[in-house]
Design a protein around this motif. Structure first.
Motif, PDB file in Angstrom:
ATOM      1  N   GLN A 259       0.829  -1.203   0.000  1.00  0.00           N
ATOM      2  CA  GLN A 259       0.000   0.000   0.000  1.00  0.00           C
ATOM      3  C   GLN A 259       0.865   1.255   0.000  1.00  0.00           C
ATOM      4  O   GLN A 259       0.521   2.263  -0.603  1.00  0.00           O
ATOM      5  CB  GLN A 259      -0.928   0.002   1.222  1.00  0.00           C
ATOM      6  CG  GLN A 259      -2.045  -1.020   1.137  1.00  0.00           C
ATOM      7  CD  GLN A 259      -2.966  -0.962   2.341  1.00  0.00           C
ATOM      8  OE1 GLN A 259      -2.754  -0.191   3.263  1.00  0.00           O
ATOM      9  NE2 GLN A 259      -3.996  -1.796   2.322  1.00  0.00           N
ATOM     10  N   GLU A 260       2.009   1.185   0.699  1.00  0.00           N
ATOM     11  CA  GLU A 260       2.941   2.313   0.711  1.00  0.00           C
ATOM     12  C   GLU A 260       3.382   2.645  -0.714  1.00  0.00           C
ATOM     13  O   GLU A 260       3.400   3.812  -1.127  1.00  0.00           O
ATOM     14  CB  GLU A 260       4.178   1.960   1.544  1.00  0.00           C
ATOM     15  CG  GLU A 260       3.971   2.014   3.023  1.00  0.00           C
ATOM     16  CD  GLU A 260       4.068   3.426   3.542  1.00  0.00           C
ATOM     17  OE1 GLU A 260       4.719   4.272   2.916  1.00  0.00           O
ATOM     18  OE2 GLU A 260       3.468   3.701   4.581  1.00  0.00           O
ATOM     19  N   VAL A 261       3.733   1.608  -1.471  1.00  0.00           N
ATOM     20  CA  VAL A 261       4.185   1.801  -2.847  1.00  0.00           C
ATOM     21  C   VAL A 261       3.062   2.367  -3.702  1.00  0.00           C
ATOM     22  O   VAL A 261       3.263   3.291  -4.493  1.00  0.00           O
ATOM     23  CB  VAL A 261       4.688   0.458  -3.440  1.00  0.00           C
ATOM     24  CG1 VAL A 261       5.064   0.629  -4.910  1.00  0.00           C
ATOM     25  CG2 VAL A 261       5.875  -0.060  -2.636  1.00  0.00           C
ATOM     26  N   GLU A 262       1.842   1.831  -3.507  1.00  0.00           N
ATOM     27  CA  GLU A 262       0.704   2.296  -4.296  1.00  0.00           C
ATOM     28  C   GLU A 262       0.355   3.744  -3.970  1.00  0.00           C
ATOM     29  O   GLU A 262       0.032   4.531  -4.861  1.00  0.00           O
ATOM     30  CB  GLU A 262      -0.519   1.400  -4.049  1.00  0.00           C
ATOM     31  CG  GLU A 262      -1.677   1.725  -4.983  1.00  0.00           C
ATOM     32  CD  GLU A 262      -2.865   0.800  -4.811  1.00  0.00           C
ATOM     33  OE1 GLU A 262      -3.905   1.063  -5.438  1.00  0.00           O
ATOM     34  OE2 GLU A 262      -2.758  -0.187  -4.047  1.00  0.00           O
ATOM     35  N   ILE A 263       0.440   4.104  -2.682  1.00  0.00           N
ATOM     36  CA  ILE A 263       0.173   5.493  -2.288  1.00  0.00           C
ATOM     37  C   ILE A 263       1.157   6.429  -2.963  1.00  0.00           C
ATOM     38  O   ILE A 263       0.781   7.499  -3.471  1.00  0.00           O
ATOM     39  CB  ILE A 263       0.250   5.638  -0.751  1.00  0.00           C
ATOM     40  CG1 ILE A 263      -0.955   4.963  -0.096  1.00  0.00           C
ATOM     41  CG2 ILE A 263       0.301   7.110  -0.341  1.00  0.00           C
ATOM     42  CD1 ILE A 263      -0.858   4.863   1.407  1.00  0.00           C
ATOM     43  N   LYS A 264       2.418   6.041  -2.999  1.00  0.00           N
ATOM     44  CA  LYS A 264       3.442   6.875  -3.638  1.00  0.00           C
ATOM     45  C   LYS A 264       3.167   7.030  -5.127  1.00  0.00           C
ATOM     46  O   LYS A 264       3.261   8.128  -5.690  1.00  0.00           O
ATOM     47  CB  LYS A 264       4.821   6.243  -3.421  1.00  0.00           C
ATOM     48  CG  LYS A 264       5.977   7.116  -3.900  1.00  0.00           C
ATOM     49  CD  LYS A 264       7.309   6.478  -3.532  1.00  0.00           C
ATOM     50  CE  LYS A 264       8.458   7.382  -3.993  1.00  0.00           C
ATOM     51  NZ  LYS A 264       9.775   6.777  -3.647  1.00  0.00           N
ATOM     52  N   GLU A 265       2.772   5.924  -5.779  1.00  0.00           N
ATOM     53  CA  GLU A 265       2.465   5.970  -7.215  1.00  0.00           C
ATOM     54  C   GLU A 265       1.248   6.847  -7.487  1.00  0.00           C
ATOM     55  O   GLU A 265       1.226   7.614  -8.458  1.00  0.00           O
ATOM     56  CB  GLU A 265       2.218   4.546  -7.729  1.00  0.00           C
ATOM     57  CG  GLU A 265       3.471   3.681  -7.754  1.00  0.00           C
ATOM     58  CD  GLU A 265       3.164   2.247  -8.149  1.00  0.00           C
ATOM     59  OE1 GLU A 265       1.955   1.898  -8.241  1.00  0.00           O
ATOM     60  OE2 GLU A 265       4.115   1.463  -8.361  1.00  0.00           O
TER      61      GLU A 265
END
Length: 529
Positions: free
Chosen positions: A407-413
């Motif tokens: 989710q961290e990666v998706e939030i950044k994207e």
């Protein structure tokens, strides 16, 4: 020989028909005005639907939900409607009958939202006049059209009403239905002085002109048990401010100080230049003189500048601690006080508003401003000295508490995508302003960008809600950056550092001062007694 055909019903279907329970049907009725004729209509609807439902063998009477004398433009104001929706969610109703779309709701958004919610529950709404059952396949398009017509009708009625009021404003014939404190209407609807209230108005102006503030005036009115405006619990300083600024007490009338929005849901807003205002001079007998009114306005403006109020009426927090100090006993905010003025021991202290009003409700004592500053100085120097042992482990722990690394990666994207779409929108606006693309193409692309941006932002916010600790992580990171730029021990209270790093100050018993920092971390210091 002639063939003889006889249909044999399946056993399962026959059993199901015999066991099938009756459909629980309720009715919804509404009368939108308080006239005698409509009240009769209201009672007629209740009797009609009770008989109508009870006469069906396959229906079971589930009650009547009826909102009486309430506007249908906003669902949240209709208590019976909301109770009906709650009963539907609880499985107490299978079907709703109502007279027409206009009786159900005059707001398209609310109407369609409610119908779709009911459809998901398997509950249909039958509109008698239009012969529409919302569970049928073709119902939604027709309902949207009919609800839109009903909404347009409501908006047209509102526009006509406002036009009528404005014509009365322009020719000076408007009659105030609820006169300001100090006045009442005569038999012709004209304003005349109400002497018992006028005495209070004169007292308010006299005391303000003598140097008292709005808070003190309100406090003394409450102490003297002076009846409040329209049965309010107590006099408030905000009410005193409104009285002091109202030109009605000089014999003038300012009309359309508020206005209603043009479309549903209608909202009442303060008129800050959106629509015309109408000033009628010498409209009625004054309670104060024009000189008194002018002097009050001059004093009022001077004090506004002194305490830092902007044009919107909001405080600009002239003092560092304004609105930031909270009482641990009652939850009230602290007010700045200057005591022993002009004497050698003159000082500034902060005291709980509730304690000032009634010591029985809050026993928290006042605290000196110098003690708060000294406590902040001590707390800050401790934090700077030990920030590596406190803030870095805290930041690491907060990041480890994240629910899902993916989710961290998706939030950044998603954040990067939001930035990209925003830039595209800005570029598109510049291109169309220079005439490089057609307006129709611009609108089409801009709408597409807006929809995509809205969906991505919604997805990002959903992930943030699930992920948590966003405020704590951002606050801790910001604190570390501030400490990097201010790594030395400070010897005097620093206003800028306080404003940047402290969210709230909580005053407790035994001389405790707790600083809640911008990352929600709370650090406590004890003051000198």
């Amino acid at each position: 020989m002639a063939k003889k055909v006889r249909k044999i019903e399946p056993i399962h279907q026959k059993v199901m028909l015999e066991l099938k329970p009756k459909k629980r049907v309720c009715a919804y009725a509404r009368v939108s005005t308080d006239s005698i004729e409509q009240q009769d209509s209201f009672h007629y609807q209740v009797d009609y639907y009770k008989n109508y439902i009870s006469n069906r063998d396959d229906w079971e009477y589930a009650g009547i939900y009826a909102d009486e004398a309430i506007s249908g433009t906003q669902v949240k104001k209709r208590e019976e409607f909301l109770r009906m929706m709650k009963d539907c969610e609880d499985g107490k109703i299978d079907m709703i009958i109502t007279k027409s779309v206009t009786r159900f709701a005059r707001n398209t958004v609310d109407s369609i939202k409610a119908i779709r919610k009911l459809k998901l529950l398997g509950i249909g709404v039958y509109f008698e006049k239009e012969h529409i059952n919302t569970l049928s396949e073709k119902s939604e398009q027709m309902l949207t059209i009919l609800s839109s017509i009903a909404q347009t009708e409501s908006e047209n009625i509102s526009a006509n009403t406002k036009w009528g009021f404005r014509k009365q404003f322009e020719d000076g014939s408007f009659k105030i239905s609820t006169p300001a404190y100090g006045y009442m209407n005569d038999e012709n609807g004209q304003l005349i002085i109400k002497e018992d209230e006028a005495r209070i108005i004169r007292r308010i102006f006299d005391e303000y002109l003598s140097g008292k503030g709005t808070y003190t005036i309100a406090k003394e009115l409450n102490k003297d048990n002076i009846p409040t405006i329209r049965s309010a619990e107590e006099w408030q300083e905000s009410v005193i401010r409104v009285i002091l600024q109202n030109p009605i007490y000089e014999g003038d009338l300012l009309l359309q100080k508020t206005y209603r929005t043009e479309v549903l849901p209608f909202q009442q807003k303060a008129n800050k230049g959106e629509v015309p205002q109408y000033f009628i001079e010498n409209n009625h007998e004054p309670i104060i003189t024009r000189l008194e009114g002018q002097t009050v306005r001059e004093i009022f403006e001077f004090r506004r500048e002194q305490i830092g109020i902007d044009d919107s009426g909001k405080y600009q927090n002239r003092y560092d601690f304004s609105s930031k100090i909270v009482c641990s006993e009652c939850g009230g905010t602290f007010r700045r006080q200057k005591i022993y003025i002009g004497k050698p021991n003159e000082r500034v202290q902060w005291c709980c508003v509730q304690h000032i009003r009634d010591i029985e409700k809050c026993s928290m004592k006042a605290i000196r401003e110098e003690n708060i500053k000294e406590a902040f100085l001590t707390m800050w120097n401790k934090l700077v000295t030990n920030h590596i042992d406190i803030l870095y482990p805290l930041l690491e722990s907060l990041k480890n508490l994240r629910i899902n690394e993916k989710q961290e990666v998706e939030i950044k994207e998603l954040n990067n995508k939001i930035i990209e779409l925003t830039e595209q929108s800005q570029i598109l606006s510049r291109v169309v302003s220079k005439g490089y693309i057609d307006s129709a193409i611009f609108i089409e692309r801009q709408n597409a960008l807006t929809v995509e941006l809205k969906e991505i932002t919604k997805r990002r916010n959903q992930l943030l809600d699930k992920n948590g600790f966003e405020k704590e992580i951002e606050g801790t990171t910001l604190l570390l950056n501030i400490i990097r730029c201010n790594s030395d021990i400070i010897e005097d209270y620093d206003e800028k550092l306080f404003i940047q790093t402290v969210d709230k100050i909580i005053i407790g018993k035994d001389s405790e001062i707790t600083f809640r920092l911008i990352n929600t971390l709370e650090l406590t210091e004890h003051t000198r007694k």
